[in-house]
Motif scaffolding. Structure first.
Motif, PDB file in Angstrom:
ATOM      1  N   GLY A   1     147.436  78.585  19.359  1.00  0.00           N
ATOM      2  CA  GLY A   1     147.059  77.695  18.458  1.00  0.00           C
ATOM      3  C   GLY A   1     146.608  76.878  17.349  1.00  0.00           C
ATOM      4  O   GLY A   1     146.640  76.029  16.728  1.00  0.00           O
ATOM      5  N   LEU A   2     144.936  77.526  18.440  1.00  0.00           N
ATOM      6  CA  LEU A   2     144.749  76.151  17.657  1.00  0.00           C
ATOM      7  C   LEU A   2     143.752  76.175  16.087  1.00  0.00           C
ATOM      8  O   LEU A   2     143.302  75.109  15.564  1.00  0.00           O
ATOM      9  CB  LEU A   2     142.906  75.993  18.486  1.00  0.00           C
ATOM     10  N   PRO A   3     143.395  77.226  15.888  1.00  0.00           N
ATOM     11  CA  PRO A   3     142.597  77.932  14.807  1.00  0.00           C
ATOM     12  C   PRO A   3     144.057  77.356  13.501  1.00  0.00           C
ATOM     13  O   PRO A   3     144.091  76.628  11.953  1.00  0.00           O
ATOM     14  CB  PRO A   3     142.438  79.230  14.216  1.00  0.00           C
ATOM     15  N   VAL A   4     145.290  77.572  13.704  1.00  0.00           N
ATOM     16  CA  VAL A   4     146.587  77.309  13.067  1.00  0.00           C
ATOM     17  C   VAL A   4     146.180  75.861  12.402  1.00  0.00           C
ATOM     18  O   VAL A   4     146.827  75.364  11.469  1.00  0.00           O
ATOM     19  CB  VAL A   4     147.665  77.723  13.656  1.00  0.00           C
ATOM     20  N   ILE A   5     146.092  75.242  13.633  1.00  0.00           N
ATOM     21  CA  ILE A   5     145.615  73.433  13.062  1.00  0.00           C
ATOM     22  C   ILE A   5     145.147  73.371  12.701  1.00  0.00           C
ATOM     23  O   ILE A   5     145.248  72.498  11.496  1.00  0.00           O
ATOM     24  CB  ILE A   5     145.689  72.693  14.904  1.00  0.00           C
ATOM     25  N   LEU A   6     144.077  73.626  12.925  1.00  0.00           N
ATOM     26  CA  LEU A   6     142.778  73.519  11.786  1.00  0.00           C
ATOM     27  C   LEU A   6     143.233  73.976  10.400  1.00  0.00           C
ATOM     28  O   LEU A   6     143.355  73.055   9.132  1.00  0.00           O
ATOM     29  CB  LEU A   6     141.584  73.761  12.124  1.00  0.00           C
TER      30      LEU A   6
ATOM     31  N   LEU B   1     135.163  64.068  13.469  1.00  0.00           N
ATOM     32  CA  LEU B   1     134.313  64.516  12.120  1.00  0.00           C
ATOM     33  C   LEU B   1     134.674  65.919  12.347  1.00  0.00           C
ATOM     34  O   LEU B   1     134.577  65.376  10.457  1.00  0.00           O
ATOM     35  CB  LEU B   1     133.159  64.262  12.910  1.00  0.00           C
ATOM     36  N   PHE B   2     134.747  66.361  12.942  1.00  0.00           N
ATOM     37  CA  PHE B   2     134.385  67.951  12.243  1.00  0.00           C
ATOM     38  C   PHE B   2     136.388  67.790  11.680  1.00  0.00           C
ATOM     39  O   PHE B   2     136.637  68.989  10.394  1.00  0.00           O
ATOM     40  CB  PHE B   2     135.162  68.724  13.403  1.00  0.00           C
ATOM     41  N   VAL B   3     137.835  66.872  12.073  1.00  0.00           N
ATOM     42  CA  VAL B   3     138.521  66.838  11.770  1.00  0.00           C
ATOM     43  C   VAL B   3     138.398  66.394  10.208  1.00  0.00           C
ATOM     44  O   VAL B   3     139.118  67.093   9.332  1.00  0.00           O
ATOM     45  CB  VAL B   3     139.620  65.879  12.646  1.00  0.00           C
ATOM     46  N   VAL B   4     138.020  65.224   9.796  1.00  0.00           N
ATOM     47  CA  VAL B   4     137.654  64.402   8.300  1.00  0.00           C
ATOM     48  C   VAL B   4     137.468  65.437   7.473  1.00  0.00           C
ATOM     49  O   VAL B   4     137.526  65.654   6.577  1.00  0.00           O
ATOM     50  CB  VAL B   4     137.073  63.104   9.327  1.00  0.00           C
ATOM     51  N   VAL B   5     136.084  65.977   7.686  1.00  0.00           N
ATOM     52  CA  VAL B   5     135.020  67.274   6.625  1.00  0.00           C
ATOM     53  C   VAL B   5     136.017  67.959   6.340  1.00  0.00           C
ATOM     54  O   VAL B   5     136.339  68.548   5.285  1.00  0.00           O
ATOM     55  CB  VAL B   5     133.701  67.345   8.150  1.00  0.00           C
ATOM     56  N   LEU B   6     136.766  69.061   7.478  1.00  0.00           N
ATOM     57  CA  LEU B   6     138.053  69.523   7.153  1.00  0.00           C
ATOM     58  C   LEU B   6     138.786  69.430   6.037  1.00  0.00           C
ATOM     59  O   LEU B   6     139.372  69.774   5.269  1.00  0.00           O
ATOM     60  CB  LEU B   6     138.229  70.177   8.166  1.00  0.00           C
TER      61      LEU B   6
END
Length: 212
Positions: free
Chosen positions: A96-101, A22-27
């Motif tokens: 790298g988590l924030p970079v993925i987003l 859900l978070f990824v789709v919204v982003l």
């Protein structure tokens, strides 16, 4: 039985990571919207310059002066594969988590800007052009990117919990094996998307441009 087992695995995966999806789709959608907004923030001169180069490209397509299908396939495949590969590595690297987003947001922004610019400059003709040139391959690429981003984020979160929260979970090697398998499946889908972009999209683009 095997088909049902695979279906259960997929269903469990989506259920377990539904909040991340859900978070990824919204982003991603926010990236698309932001890309479309950027079009409106361009000056008249910038829009004219971009549309001039675009018109030159359309002229080449109409005359049949486009890159060979083999070159288009390689360019699309390697570009998207590198993108997915970077996400995969970032998922392992923990930090790298924030970079993925950010990468996912940028992908959405590029799609939003492309469609928004075509519609802004050409109206319904631009919408039809984006429909036949941007949509076909992105019907595969966008879901692959969303799933790959989710898997990378989930893997990174698991690594963080093991490293910093000292949580005892699954052994690392089976997790890494499944993570690697997901990358291979993503690459296969991107191969299909590259085939569509190399073989189908130029034909559709030329037919639409010639109809203007």
């Amino acid at each position: 039985m095997r088909k049902k087992m695979y279906q259960n695995v997929v269903a469990n995966h989506f259920r377990e990571h539904s909040s991340i999806y859900l978070f990824v789709v919204v982003l991603f959608l926010m990236g698309v919207i932001f890309g479309a907004i950027i079009v409106n923030s361009l000056s008249f001169t910038q829009k004219e310059d971009l549309f001039y180069y675009l018109s030159q490209f359309f002229g080449q397509v109409s005359d049949g002066n486009v890159a060979a299908a083999n070159d288009l396939f390689k360019q699309s495949f390697f570009h998207n594969t590198k993108f997915i590969g970077v996400m995969w590595i970032l998922g392992i690297s923990i930090i790298g988590l924030p970079v993925i987003l950010i990468l996912l947001f940028m992908k959405g922004m590029v799609v939003g800007f492309t469609v928004g610019f075509l519609v802004n400059q050409m109206g319904w003709d631009g919408f039809l052009l984006s429909f036949v040139t941007v949509l076909p391959q992105n019907l595969i690429i966008i879901p692959v990117f969303i799933v790959a981003s989710t898997i990378s984020v989930a893997f990174s979160l698991k690594m963080i919990s093991r490293q910093f929260m000292k949580k005892v979970g699954q052994p690392i090697m089976p997790m890494l094996g499944r993570y690697m398998f997901a990358l291979v499946i993503a690459v296969l889908f991107l191969c299909a998307a590259a085939g569509i972009e190399a073989l189908l999209s130029p034909i559709l683009m030329k037919s639409v441009i010639n109809s203007f």
